[in-house]
Write a protein that holds these residues in place. Structure first.
Motif, short mmCIF file in Angstrom:
data_model
loop_
_atom_site.label_atom_id
_atom_site.label_comp_id
_atom_site.label_asym_id
_atom_site.label_seq_id
_atom_site.Cartn_x
_atom_site.Cartn_y
_atom_site.Cartn_z
N VAL A 36 0.83 -1.21 0.00
CA VAL A 36 0.00 0.00 0.00
C VAL A 36 0.86 1.26 0.00
CG1 VAL A 36 -1.74 1.30 1.29
CG2 VAL A 36 -1.90 -1.20 1.14
N GLY A 37 1.92 1.25 0.80
CA GLY A 37 2.78 2.42 0.92
C GLY A 37 2.44 3.26 2.13
N GLU A 38 3.37 4.12 2.53
CA GLU A 38 3.24 4.87 3.77
C GLU A 38 2.88 6.34 3.58
OE1 GLU A 38 6.21 1.53 4.14
OE2 GLU A 38 5.92 3.21 2.76
N ARG A 39 2.70 6.76 2.34
CA ARG A 39 2.55 8.19 2.07
C ARG A 39 1.40 8.82 2.85
NH1 ARG A 39 2.48 11.34 -3.77
NH2 ARG A 39 2.11 13.41 -2.92
N ALA A 40 0.23 8.19 2.85
CA ALA A 40 -0.93 8.78 3.53
C ALA A 40 -0.65 8.96 5.02
CB ALA A 40 -2.16 7.91 3.31
N ALA A 41 -0.04 7.97 5.64
CA ALA A 41 0.28 8.07 7.06
C ALA A 41 1.34 9.13 7.31
CB ALA A 41 0.75 6.71 7.59
N ALA A 42 2.35 9.17 6.44
CA ALA A 42 3.43 10.15 6.60
C ALA A 42 2.88 11.57 6.48
CB ALA A 42 4.52 9.91 5.57
N GLU A 43 1.99 11.81 5.53
CA GLU A 43 1.42 13.14 5.37
C GLU A 43 0.52 13.49 6.56
OE1 GLU A 43 -0.42 12.81 1.53
OE2 GLU A 43 1.38 13.54 0.48
N TRP A 44 -0.19 12.50 7.09
CA TRP A 44 -1.02 12.72 8.28
C TRP A 44 -0.15 13.10 9.48
CZ3 TRP A 44 -1.37 10.25 13.03
CH2 TRP A 44 -2.51 10.52 13.79
N VAL A 45 0.96 12.38 9.66
CA VAL A 45 1.89 12.70 10.75
C VAL A 45 2.45 14.11 10.58
CG1 VAL A 45 4.17 12.16 11.69
CG2 VAL A 45 2.52 10.32 11.30
N ALA A 46 2.86 14.44 9.36
CA ALA A 46 3.41 15.78 9.10
C ALA A 46 2.38 16.85 9.44
CB ALA A 46 3.85 15.88 7.65
N GLY A 47 1.12 16.59 9.12
CA GLY A 47 0.07 17.55 9.44
C GLY A 47 -0.12 17.74 10.93
N LYS A 48 -0.06 16.64 11.69
CA LYS A 48 -0.21 16.73 13.14
C LYS A 48 0.96 17.49 13.77
CE LYS A 48 -4.07 14.54 13.67
NZ LYS A 48 -5.27 15.27 14.19
N LEU A 49 2.14 17.35 13.23
CA LEU A 49 3.29 18.09 13.73
C LEU A 49 3.21 19.57 13.35
CD1 LEU A 49 6.10 15.49 12.91
CD2 LEU A 49 5.28 16.11 15.19
N ALA A 50 2.80 19.83 12.13
CA ALA A 50 2.69 21.22 11.66
C ALA A 50 1.63 21.98 12.45
CB ALA A 50 2.35 21.25 10.17
N GLU A 51 0.58 21.31 12.91
CA GLU A 51 -0.49 21.95 13.68
C GLU A 51 0.04 22.71 14.90
OE1 GLU A 51 -4.39 19.04 13.03
OE2 GLU A 51 -3.37 19.12 14.98
N VAL A 52 1.12 22.18 15.49
CA VAL A 52 1.65 22.79 16.72
C VAL A 52 2.92 23.58 16.47
CG1 VAL A 52 0.56 21.12 18.25
CG2 VAL A 52 2.85 20.63 17.32
N GLY A 53 3.30 23.73 15.19
CA GLY A 53 4.41 24.63 14.87
C GLY A 53 5.70 24.01 14.41
N TYR A 54 5.76 22.71 14.23
CA TYR A 54 6.99 22.09 13.73
C TYR A 54 7.17 22.37 12.25
CZ TYR A 54 7.79 19.12 17.86
OH TYR A 54 8.06 18.66 19.13
N GLU A 55 8.43 22.54 11.85
CA GLU A 55 8.80 22.48 10.44
C GLU A 55 9.17 21.04 10.12
OE1 GLU A 55 11.83 25.22 9.34
OE2 GLU A 55 10.76 26.98 10.11
N THR A 56 8.53 20.46 9.14
CA THR A 56 8.76 19.05 8.83
C THR A 56 9.43 18.89 7.48
OG1 THR A 56 6.59 18.75 7.80
CG2 THR A 56 6.73 18.38 10.18
#
Length: 440
Positions: A36-56
Motif C-alpha cells: 500500500v505504501g506509507e505516504r498517507a500516514a506520513a502526510e497525516w503525521v506531518a500535518g499533526k506536527l505542523a499543527e503545533v508549529g513544527y517544520e517538517t
C-alpha cells in the motif's frame, strides 16, 4: 497551558492518535505490486506536527509513495549529541477473517486499542506524536536536540526507509549520537506484582539465506540418482533440525542475573534452556537469544508433475547472535557441504552496553511512574531500523514504555491476530516518554 494540563492533554490524545494511525492502511507485503505504501500516514503525521508549529521534512525514499517524515526540536545545549526518536509507519499484512475486529478499524473497546500495528509499532508512533506535540505546544525546551523520525519499510528491511535514508540523506541525522525506538521499555510481571521493564540493548543479526541445489533434469518415470528436489529436501531437513551452540551474550546474562535476583530462579549453565523455559510466554523471546537459529520458510522447485527439474531452491530465515557471523557460516558450510550453493541477504547484529546517562534517564522515568520496578537489558531475537542507524555510529536502544497487565501475552501480539494495546499502557507511556525526553 500549565504543565499538568499539557501532560493531561497528551495522555488524552494518544488514544485517538494511535487509533487514527491504525485506520490508515500501510500494509507492507515486500512486493511492490501489492504493498500500500506509507505516504498517507506520513502526510497525516506531518500535518499533526505542523499543527503545533513544527517544520517538517517529507522524503520519498527511492520509490513513489514510500514516505518518511522528520522534525527537529531544538534543545538547550546544541553542542550535545542529539537524540533520535524513530518509529516505522508500515505494518505487516492482516487477514480480516481471522480477527475479532477489523484489523484496520482502530477500534477502542474493552480497555484496548485494536488493530494491525497496535504494538508494532503505531503505539509508539502515537506516543511519540503526543509527546512531541505537547513539548512544542507548551514551549518546553529539552536538554538537547531531539530528532523525530517516522519511517517507511521497516517490515521489509528498510530498503525504502532507514537503510535508504542512511545511505542517501545522512544529513537528516546530523549530530545524532543516541536513539530510541521499538520493542523495549515494556513490563513483565515476575513475582508478587514486581515488574521488570526490558530495555533492548542488542539485536540478533537478520540474514535471509537462499539455498540452491542443482541436479540432472529428466522424465519423472525414470530412475534418477541426481534429483535436485531430493537433495534440497535432505539439506533443508538437516538444517531445520540442527541445533547451534548456546552462546550467552552480555545483554542476555545481565537479564538472567536480574531475573534471578528478583525471583530466586537459577539459570545454571548445564540447563539454561530448561530454566528459561520456566519464564512462561517470555521464554519464546528469551530462548531465541541463547543460540543462533535457522528456520526454513520457503521451497521452490519444478514446473510440471512428470518433469524432474534441474535445480531447486529454499529460503531460510537465519537469526545470528552478535559476533557469531563467521562461526555461523563455517558451521553452515560443514553441515550442508559443497554441493549446496548459499546466497545471503542480511542485516547486521546490534549491541551496546547497559550504562550511561541515557540508561539512567530511562530508569528514572520508569521508576517515577512505577516505584519499585526494575529496569533490565535484554536482546531482541528479531530486528529493527537500529541495524541501519548503527552505521552512522548511533547508539541504539529499544524504549517504547508500556506498563502491561500481568496476564497479557505481549510477545504473541507482534504480527499476531487481534493485535491490541491497553489504553492505560499508552497513557503510561506518554507520561514516561514526556519525563524521559525532558531529562535526557
Amino acid at each position: 497551558m500549565d504543565d499538568v494540563a499539557g501532560l493531561r492533554l497528551a495522555q488524552d490524545e494518544v488514544v485517538s492518535l494511535t487509533s487514527e494511525l491504525i485506520r490508515i492502511d500501510t500494509t507492507n507485503t515486500g512486493d511492490a505490486s501489492t504493498l500500500v505504501g506509507e505516504r498517507a500516514a506520513a502526510e497525516w503525521v506531518a500535518g499533526k506536527l505542523a499543527e503545533v508549529g513544527y517544520e517538517t521534512t517529507y522524503v520519498e525514499s527511492g520509490a513513489k509513495g514510500r514516505g518518511n517524515v522528520f522534525a527537529r526540536l531544538e534543545g538547550a545545549d546544541r553542542s550535545r549529541g542529539a537524540l533520535l526518536v524513530h518509529g516505522h509507519l508500515d505494518v505487516v499484512p492482516a487477514d480480516a477473517s481471522e480477527w475479532s475486529v477489523h484489523p484496520f478499524s482502530g477500534a477502542v473497546q474493552d480497555g484496548y486499542v485494536w488493530g494491525r500495528g497496535a504494538v508494532d509499532m503505531k503505539d509508539m508512533v502515537g506516543m511519540t506524536l503526543a509527546v512531541a506535540r505537547r513539548l512544542k505546544r507548551d514551549g518546553i525546551v529539552p536538554p538537547r536536540d531531539i530528532v523525530f523520525a517516522f519511517l517507511a519499510d521497516e517490515e521489509a528491511g528498510g530498503l525504502f526507509g532507514a537503510k535508504w535514508l542512511v545511505e542517501n540523506r545522512p544529513e537528516l541525522f546530523e549530530g545524532v549520537t543516541e536513539a530510541i525506538s521499538e520493542v523495549g521499555g515494556f513490563s513483565i510481571t515476575l513475582k508478587d506484582d514486581v515488574r521488570a521493564y526490558l530495555v533492548e540493548t542488542a539485536e540478533k543479526g537478520v540474514h535471509w539465506l537462499k539455498l540452491r541445489v542443482k541436479g540432472t533434469a529428466g522424465h519423472g518415470s525414470m530412475l534418477h540418482r541426481d534429483n535436485a528436489v531430493t537433495k534440497l529436501a535432505e539439506a533443508v531437513t538437516k538444517l531445520g533440525r540442527h541445533r547451534f551452540p548456546i552462546v550467552i551474550r552480555p545483554s542476555v546474562r545481565e537479564f538472567l542475573d536480574g531475573v534471578s535476583e528478583i525471583t530466586g530462579l537459577d539459570f545454571p549453565d548445564d540447563d539454561i534452556e530448561g530454566a528459561v523455559g520456566k519464564l512462561g510466554a517470555l521464554s519464546r523471546m528469551i530462548g531465541a537469544t541463547l543460540r543462533d537459529t535457522a528456520n526454513p520458510t520457503m521451497l521452490s522447485a519444478g514446473y510440471k508433475t512428470n518433469v524432474i527439474p534441474s535445480s531447486a531452491e529454499a529460503t531460510v530465515d537465519c537469526r545470528i547472535l552478535p559476533g557469531r557471523e563467521e562461526a555461523f557460516d563455517r558451521e553452515l558450510a560443514e553441515l550442508l557441504g559443497p554441493d549446496v550453493e548459499r546466497e545471503w541477504l542480511g542485516l547486521p547484529a546490534v549491541e551496546t552496553t547497559f550504562d550511561g546517562a541515557l540508561v539512567d534517564a530511562m530508569t528514572a522515568s520508569i521508576t517515577a511512574e512505577d516505584p519499585g520496578a526494575r529496569v533490565l537489558p535484554y536482546m531482541l531475537s528479531g530486528g529493527t531500523d537500529a541495524k541501519s542507524f548503527q552505521k552512522l555510529g548511533i547508539r541504539n536502544f529499544g524504549f517504547a514504555p508500556l506498563r502491561l497487565p500481568a496476564d497479557l501475552d505481549f510477545s504473541a501480539l507482534f504480527h499476531g491476530v487481534d493485535e491490541r494495546v491497553p489504553v492505560d499502557a499508552l497513557q503510561f507511556g506518554v507520561r514516561v516518554l514526556d519525563r524521559f525526553l525532558r531529562n535526557s
